[in-house]
Every structure is written in C-alpha cells, then in structure tokens.
Design an enzyme around this catalytic site. Structure first.
Site, mmCIF file in Angstrom:
data_model
loop_
_atom_site.group_PDB
_atom_site.id
_atom_site.type_symbol
_atom_site.label_atom_id
_atom_site.label_comp_id
_atom_site.label_asym_id
_atom_site.label_seq_id
_atom_site.Cartn_x
_atom_site.Cartn_y
_atom_site.Cartn_z
ATOM 1 C CB SER A 44 51.732 -29.733 50.995
ATOM 2 O OG SER A 44 52.659 -29.070 50.562
ATOM 3 C CE LYS B 108 47.575 -28.389 48.120
ATOM 4 N NZ LYS B 108 48.624 -29.216 48.655
ATOM 5 C CB SER C 71 51.458 -26.563 48.825
ATOM 6 O OG SER C 71 50.961 -27.841 48.708
#
Lengths: 535, 477
Positions: free
Chosen positions: A178, A79, A154
């Site tokens: 997330s 990420k 996210s």
C-alpha cells in the site's frame, strides 16, 4: 509556485536558512490545496487552523538556531488511518466518519516534535483494504498524472497529494504493497520499512503482523529524512523492537548526515551502486507483466550493471502461494481487528427504529456502515479462523509464510538486494478494478512478500509506459538495513532522472494538460457507481 | 440407581498488581465509572497492548504454588466475541501456549485425601461491567475493570461433591492469598468460578453430559448450585430423560438454575495468536528467582505447626486460614513462644472481634506486639483472662498500649501476699457462719469466701494465690 519543484529536503534547507517562512509556505500550500483538491480528491480532512499553528511553531523552532531538522516547517499529509489527537481519523470509512481520536499515533507525535506541519489527512481505501483508493467511502482520488486513472492504493491519497503538489512528503502505511504500489503509480519513491522499525501505536490496524508505516516522497533522500524521523523503538508497541545492536539508528544517523551533505551540494562517495549483488528472480518474467514493464526492467538491469552492480538470476519458489497466504493471514487478522466497530463505544451506529436485540444492533450497524470490500475480507477472515477450518486455512497460510521467510533469508545471505517489478501493470482507469476482486488481489503478487517476510522494500521510479505513466522498480533488502536500502535508492537516482519527472506534474494545475479530466462524469457520480454511496 | 457427581472448576482470579495487564492504568475497585481507563484498555482504534511483566511473575508464583509445569515460551491469543463490555470485541487470553499445565492440589475431606489435578493455568484480561438501569430502560458500560489481569485456573473433573469443590476452592483461595497474588474478595468479584457438573452411574468410567454455570461468586451459591444441579440431572436421568450440554444461570433467590444457551448456539471464539504481542520467554533463572521468593505455603505451615509447635489439626487449620491471621500468629508466637496460648487467643477473642466488627483480618489494626503482650500477661498470671479481654478491646478501640492501659486503670492482679492475708482475715471475721458451714463439710462455703475476698479486692486478685490463702486460714481457724 516554484518551490513545488523542490524536494522536501530542498525546501527544508530554505526554511533552515530562513529564506522562506513556514507560515508563508503553509498558507500558500493550503491555497493550492483549495484550488486543486476538489479535482484530485487527495484529502479527507483539511485542518487549516492546525496547519497554521504547526507552521508558527516550526518557525519558532527554526528561529532558535540548531533546534530544527530538515523537515521542520515542511508541509506534509498523513494517511487517514494514523491517529491524530483532536483531528478526525476516518480510515476512509463511514463507520469512523466522525471519529476524533483522543490520542496521537507515536509516529505523528515524533514528527510533531521536530516541527512537522500537517495540512490534512489523506484518502485511502476503506481501512486500507484495496489497491486503487476506490473503496474509500468518503472520497474519490485521481492520479495527478492522468485524472481518469486511479492513484493506486491503499495510500492513494498520500501519493496523489505528493505527486499533485499538495505536500512535500506523506506518511502512508503498507500491509501488502500500500505504500509501494501507489508510489509506483504516481512516479514517487516509497519505503515499506522493516516490520518493527516504525511504531504502529495509533495506526488503525488492518493486519497487525503485516502493517507498517512508511514515507512517500519525490526521492530516496526525502524518504531517508522522513524515515529517520519516524523510526525508533516505542515502549507502546511490543512489536516495535528495541534496536538491540543499534545498527538501525547508527545507519540512519550516518545516512542523514550524508543526505544533508548532498543537499548542500557536496558529494558522498559511499552513495554508489558499485559491487552491489542483486538477485533477479527469473519467475517474474513468466508472469503476466505489461510488456513495457518487462522492457523497462531489462533496461533497469542493464543500467544497474553499467553502474557496477552485479545482477544474477535466481529462483523464487512459492510466488503463487504468496497471494493466498497473504490474503488469508491479512483477512484473519482484519476480522479480529475490525470487530470493535460495533457501534457501542464510538463511531457510527444504526439509526433503525426497529432493532430487535443486541445481535440485530451489531449486524445492522456493521451492515450499514462498512463497505463491500471490508465486509468481504471480514467474512473471508472469519471463515479462515472458524472452528474446524483453522488448521486448513490460517495455520497452513502461516506455514507458507514461514517458508517464504526462510527462502528470502537464504537469498539475502548471498545477495544484497532482490530486484523486481512493483505491479504487473501501470495505473488502471477509474472504475475498472472493483468488479473483479480476485484480479485486483493478484496484482499484489510482487509486493506482499515484503510484508510476509517483514523485510524492507523500496519503490523507485525506473521508466514510463506508452501513455507516459510511471513504472517503478522494487528493491528488497535485509532486515533493519533500511538505511543501506535508501542509500542504494539515492545511488540509483544519481544515475537516473525518472524521479524528476513528477516535478512537472506537481507544477501542473488540475485542468492543465489533462484532457480526460472528467471522463465518466463528475467525482460524485463515479464514486457513487463504485461504492454505492453518495458523497 | 446410585449416581456419582463429577465436578470441574474454572476459577478466575483478579490479580492485585498495581497496574493493568496491558496498560499503565491502576487496578482499582469501586471507583467512579470510566475514570480508570485509557485508549489501550478501552480498545480505541490503533491502541496496542504491552504486557505487564508483573502479571507473568504473579502467574509464575501461582504455577509453582499449584505444582504446574511452566511453559518456557508462552503466548497470548485473541478470543473473539461480541459483547458491549468487551471493547475490542476480543479478549486477550491464552489458548495454544498457556503459562502453566498439569498441576495439582491435595485436598482432604472427612479424613480422606484426594489429589485434584489442574489442567492448565493461563493469563487473560478482564472485561468491563454492564449496568442495567431499569428505570431509564438502558444499559451503561463501565470500562474501569477492562484489562484488569486475571488468572484462570482450570481443574480436571476430579471433584466428586459440593463439599470437595468448596474445600478445593478454600484451599486455592488460601494459597492465592498467601502468595500475595490476589485478595480473593468474592463479594467484589475478584474470585469467580465457572462450575461444570455432570453425573454418572456409580462405578462408571465414562463421563456424563455436563452443564456449566458461569461467573459464580459466593461459596454458598457454588455449593448449593452443585447440589441442586446434580439432583436435577439425576432426576432427569431417572425419568428416562437426557442431559443436554448447555450453559445454565444460577438464580440464588430462586435456589434453582435456568438454561441460558445450548451447545448449538455456543460461540465459535475463533482463537488465533495475538499479533500485537510477542512471545514471552520464561528463563530457568526467572523461575528459580520466583521460587526462592515464594513464601511458605499454608499446607507446609500447617504441617510445621502440628509437628513442631504441637497444635491440633483444627488449630493449625484455623490459624493458617488467612495470610494476615497466619502472619499474626507467626509474629505473636515469635514474641511469646507460646503456641497453644497464641492459637487460643486467635481462635477465641481475635476471631470474635472480627465477627463483632464485621471486618476482614486486613482491616483490623492490631499489632503483633500488642497481642503478644496480652497473651504473655495472661499466661504469666499478671492479669486474668476476663480483664485481658477488656485490655484487648481498649487496645483496638483507643490504640493504647496494653501495659499503659493496665497501669492507668489499676488492673494488674494483686499478688501481694500480705495484702491478701489481711483481706482474707477480715472477710473471715465478717463471715463466721461460713466458717462454721465449712467445718461442717459444706465445701461450697469456701467458694463464697473467695468471692467475698475477690470483691473486696476489686476483682484483681490472683485467683490461685487467693484460693490457697483462704484454704490455709480456714484450716487454721
């Protein structure tokens, strides 16, 4: 590519047996990335040179018998809020669009040591603030199950990369759901570890007391391998505690051995649902759940009971208070954490010629380079901390947090796990969430408690809705008993095959089977209408 | 109307720990800009602070030395504000649970003792330094100082004059130096003070509106600023005006202060507990250990010197003024057991040397053994004080041992009675007129003869012995 059907552990076994090489595998996956990512939009940065260098290093490690692990040489993505030295780390923000960190996050260094191969940095909501990946200022990510839908957020880029066949596993971060929510939307397994189990050093902070890095993969066994490699005390993170009792590490080592046995075709009798005491809060049924999710949950409970688990209904007070408490605390911490993006030291800086003074320089830089959702939360947090409001908002939210924590603790004294849904609905269509932020915030209702309490929570596939979109369940366990939680996840996946459906998605090319591929126009046009920023 | 000045001081002191408060970077001064920093102290995205335990230890030492109550659980908070020298846009400090509270320090001004209460003592990180380049019209930032540990010691508004404020500061500085937590070099900014000043009608119990002057780094400026600011406020009140709460900037060159920002545009620092740092638990054992290792404080030392060694208040004050000087006195006294003589040498020759060389006591290399040798020789009459001064200078300049120098230069006093007898006899024979004058009652003539004899002996004669020989020979002549 046939290997896409394999899990990370499965590919790792082939690499360890020298049946395939990481260099070949990585070259293949980079080619696949080129073909697919234009549509999927998973990755903000693809670093081929770095990936090939790491693949070569992995092959060297594997050539030396006994030095590799099951993840050595297996391509993955990270990420883009986890710092990688020399590789740009943007947080999905124009503010850090060109920021190249000079140091690596501890978790990335740990993975590098075991010969991980990172092909790229995955998309996310800007600074991890969002539930759809649509607040990213840099890319629009599509759900590989249905390209007109969001992958969740996210950690949406991480989820879409694994579900879309660009990686065998991914690192995500979870502040209010997330990791679990995009794992649920994309038919994956994802773990939000116990707060303090994985070092946050190098994770670009959203809300420091809630953020935690964790794995996303096709099944619980893969998550066990990744978590085991990532977890452990770090002297650079004061909140990443020394494993005083040694129970976390001992549990993980044992789990790791069991995973290896299972992967090699053996059987392990400790992986079982028998006798587990599972609490099912009744209040979740009363909330506005998509009817199919409610049905799937009832079936899940039956299945668990058939497999020998004991499910009982329980109370869950303060569910309605958890969302405001979460958003106040997270926004307050974010308002401090994100103040450093002021254009002085690094990152973007206003180019306006008529800057009048320092304050003007700051506000223009931040106005120009931060997106609307980030600004909303900074303003909310700044308000919650301001003089005269601190007690009424921030402090009260902390008290609610304490009460929720106490209640969960008392519940887990009687039960092994708490079962619940991940989200009220399956993945929404692109462009339908951002206009109404409050509804978007409320969709975090089932996930934020794990962050407020610090407890580990695992998202597992458990069914599909009428559109064949994946539905997930969430198990919350005891602090530092992450290994047991993963073991239970493996047991669930031995009884069911929901987690295997993603194999088909991984093998689909971007245009195959997706009739709604360009619904609403091209990626650029949609992205611009969502964020007001042209790609 | 007569007014009373009310002063409160917030003293910031840089700690002399080896590394910074939240990372491993060294604490240095005067290094090339931006060479002593890392991702943590420059606040790069994702970097996290880890508390340096030594900073807590230094803070505990200080708490004990200034009589503070120690918090058993202490935490760090974030103080949020934007400024280019603050890379995280927040300073990690302590607001809600500072390490020390409710301390005090006794000071004495003009024979009156006063107890100055200390409101709190907390730990925090220092910011970087801005350098303005007027030629290029730009501002550059040096982050080397970022994360240097600071203690902030906040007094209650218990001080009533510039003199009291300076006495308090001197006392505090002495303590901080004695317990080894800071070198307190004001010129390098390692001791700075925010000065709060208000005035009120004499006898009133209510405080007037205060103004604050920040970051003052010389005693002279602090004293002057207090005097001028209280005068300004008094004049303002006498003219029927009102003092407004504001931050003022002291301009040393103009000898005046100027408004910087008023209460209305004061920052809202939005303090909240720093989630990156866990609470520090201070155990009773830890406190006991720090207490055991605490050196004798200057006030206790002064009391002992006056009571046990017979020094005067003034002497005791001077020899305990700086930890290096005090250490030297202790060591020389241990070797010589001559308290008064040692004090006299330190207050005289030693301080003069520091002045001549324009250096601090820590920079002058003089061992206690060497000074003790010089003090002893003089006291025992082996050399006279003028010669001894030369010896001391040579010891410092050339690093020779006092004994060696005296021998090499034949400086030892002549105490050989027969040599002195012979010399005096010869001098008397050469100066019959002086003998005549002496016998006629001109006692000064004896002085002249002593001078002649001393010159003949190269100035090394034991003056007492020489005097008695001359007196005897004169009376026999």
């Amino acid at each position: 590519m046939d290997l896409l059907k394999q899990t990370a552990g499965g590919v790792g076994l082939l690499l360890a047996d020298r049946k395939i090489s990481s260099v070949e595998l990585t070259a293949d996956i980079l080619k696949m990335t080129e073909e697919r990512d234009e549509v999927l939009g998973c990755l903000i940065t693809v670093d081929k040179a770095n990936a090939m260098k790491q693949a070569q290093a992995a092959d060297d490690l594997l050539a030396d018998v006994g030095t590799g692990s099951l993840l050595t040489g297996v391509p993955m993505v990270v990420k883009d809020n986890i710092s990688t030295a020399g590789i740009r780390t943007t947080c999905g923000s124009r503010m850090l669009e060109k920021y190249i960190p000079p140091y690596s996050a501890s978790v990335y260094s740990r993975l590098q040591k075991i010969g991980a191969v990172m092909t790229g940095k995955s998309n996310l909501d800007e600074f991890a603030m969002g539930s759809t990946c649509e607040t990213s200022a840099l890319r629009l990510t599509r759900n590989p199950w249905d390209h007109k839908r969001v992958p969740g957020g996210s950690s949406g880029g991480s989820a879409a990369a694994v579900a879309g066949g660009l990686a065998w596993y991914a690192l995500g971060s979870d502040t209010g759901g997330s990791i679990r929510q995009p794992a649920g939307y994309c038919g994956l397994t994802g773990l939000k570890p116990t707060y303090g189990a994985v070092s946050r050093y190098g994770l670009i902070a959203y809300a420091s007391s809630l953020d935690q890095i964790g794995p996303m993969a096709q099944d619980a066994a893969d998550c066990a391998l990744v978590f085991s490699a990532a977890a452990g005390p770090d002297k650079r993170d004061s909140t990443c505690v020394q494993d005083v009792s040694g129970s976390l590490r001992a549990g993980l080592d044992k789990l790791n051995r069991d995973v290896e046995i299972v992967l090699s075709g053996g059987s392990v009798d400790k992986i079982s649902l028998k006798g587990l005491k599972i609490a099912v809060p009744a209040v979740w049924r009363e909330h506005a759940l998509q009817p199919e999710i409610a049905d799937v949950l009832e079936k899940t409970i039956k299945k668990l009971e058939t497999a020998g688990a004991i499910c009982s209904e329980c109370d869950l007070p303060l569910l309605d208070e958890s969302i405001p408490a979460y958003y106040l605390i997270a926004s307050a911490e974010a308002s401090g954490n994100l103040s450093r993006y002021d254009g002085v030291q690094y990152g973007s800086r206003t180019q306006a010629a008529d800057v009048s003074d320092l304050a003007d320089f700051y506000s223009r830089t931040r106005a120009e380079y931060l997106g609307p959702e980030v600004k909303r939360r900074i303003m909310l947090g700044t308000f919650a901390l301001s003089s005269g409001y601190y007690d009424a908002w921030y402090l009260k939210a902390q008290r609610v947090r304490r009460l929720i924590k106490d209640y969960y603790q008392s519940l887990l004294a009687d039960y092994d796990y708490i079962l619940g849904p991940i989200t009220p609905a399956t993945a929404p269509e692109i462009g339908t969430s951002l206009e109404d932020p409050l509804t978007m915030y409320l969709s975090d209702i089932y996930t934020v408690a794990a962050n407020l309490t610090g407890l580990p929570a695992l998202a597992l596939p458990c069914g599909f809705d009428k559109n064949n979109l994946p539905i997930g369940l969430q198990l919350t366990g005891r602090a530092y008993q992450d290994a047991d939680l993963l073991r239970t996840g493996m047991a669930w996946q031995r009884e069911t095959d929901y987690h295997l459906r993603v194999q088909q998605i991984r093998q689909l090319g971007p245009a195959e089977g997706n009739t709604n591929l360009f619904a609403g126009g091209g990626n650029e046009k949609i992205h611009q209408s969502l964020t007001g920023v042209a790609l | 109307m007569t007014y009373e000045t009310v002063i409160g001081l917030e003293v910031h002191v840089e700690l002399s720990t080896a590394s910074k408060i939240f990372c491993g970077c060294p604490v240095t001064y005067g290094q090339e800009p931006n060479t002593k920093c890392c991702p943590v102290c420059t606040g790069l995205p994702g970097a996290l602070p880890v508390l340096n335990k030594n900073v807590v230890e230094y803070a505990l030492r200080t708490c004990l030395a200034v009589n503070c109550e120690i918090s058993r659980i202490t935490r760090f908070d974030r103080k949020n504000y934007f400024y280019p020298d603050l890379p995280k846009a927040y300073q990690i400090s302590q607001l809600y649970q500072p390490i020390g509270r409710n301390g005090w320090l006794d000071i004495e001004v003009n024979g009156t003792k006063r107890r100055v209460r200390i409101h709190e003592l907390h730990m925090e990180e220092d910011a970087g330094k801005l350098m303005h380049d007027p030629w290029e019209d730009q501002t550059l930032v040096d982050y080397n100082r970022c994360g240097v540990p600071l203690l902030e010691i906040v007094s209650e508004p218990d001080l009533r004059s510039a003199e009291e404020a300076l006495t308090y500061l001197e006392q505090l500085r002495g303590i901080l130096q004695f317990i080894g937590v800071s070198d307190c070099r004001m010129e390098e900014g390692s001791l700075r003070a925010d000065v709060n000043v208000s005035v009120r009608p004499a006898g009133s119990n209510e405080f007037g509106t205060r103004t604050e002057m920040k970051n003052m780094n010389s005693f002279k400026a602090i004293g002057r600023a207090i005097e001028k600011e209280s005068l300004r406020q008094i004049e303002l009140l006498n003219e029927g005006g009102r003092v407004i709460q504001e931050t003022r900037r002291w301009d040393e060159n103009k000898d005046a202060s100027f408004p910087m920002r008023s209460k209305e545009d004061a920052h809202d620092y939005r303090y909240f507990p720093d989630p990156d740092l866990t609470a520090v638990h201070v155990s009773e054992d830890w406190i006991d250990q720090v207490r055991r290792e605490l050196p004798e404080l200057p006030a206790d030392r002064r009391k002992r010197y006056i009571g046990e060694l017979g020094l005067s208040d003034y002497e005791a004050q001077i020899v305990t003024g700086h930890p290096v000087i005090s250490g030297l006195f202790e060591d020389v006294y241990d070797l010589t057991k001559l308290a008064k003589d040692t004090a006299s040498w330190i207050m005289g020759e030693y301080l003069q040397l520091l002045k001549d060389k324009n250096c601090g006591p820590e920079n002058l290399s003089l061992s206690a053994e060497d000074l003790a040798a010089v003090v002893s020789m003089t006291a025992e009459g082996k050399v006279n004080r003028v010669t001894a001064r030369k010896v001391l200078a040579a010891v410092i300049e050339d690093g020779v041992k006092p004994q060696t120098y005296i021998e090499q230069h034949g400086l030892a006093m002549v105490s050989d009675a027969s040599l002195l007898e012979d010399t005096v006899r010869r001098v008397l024979a050469e100066n019959p007129q002086s003998i005549e004058d002496y016998k006629n009652g001109k006692k000064k003539a004896a002085g002249f003869l002593v001078g002649q004899a001393m010159r003949a002996l190269g100035g090394k004669a034991d003056p007492q012995l020489l005097g008695s020989i001359i007196n005897r020979q004169l009376s026999e002549a």
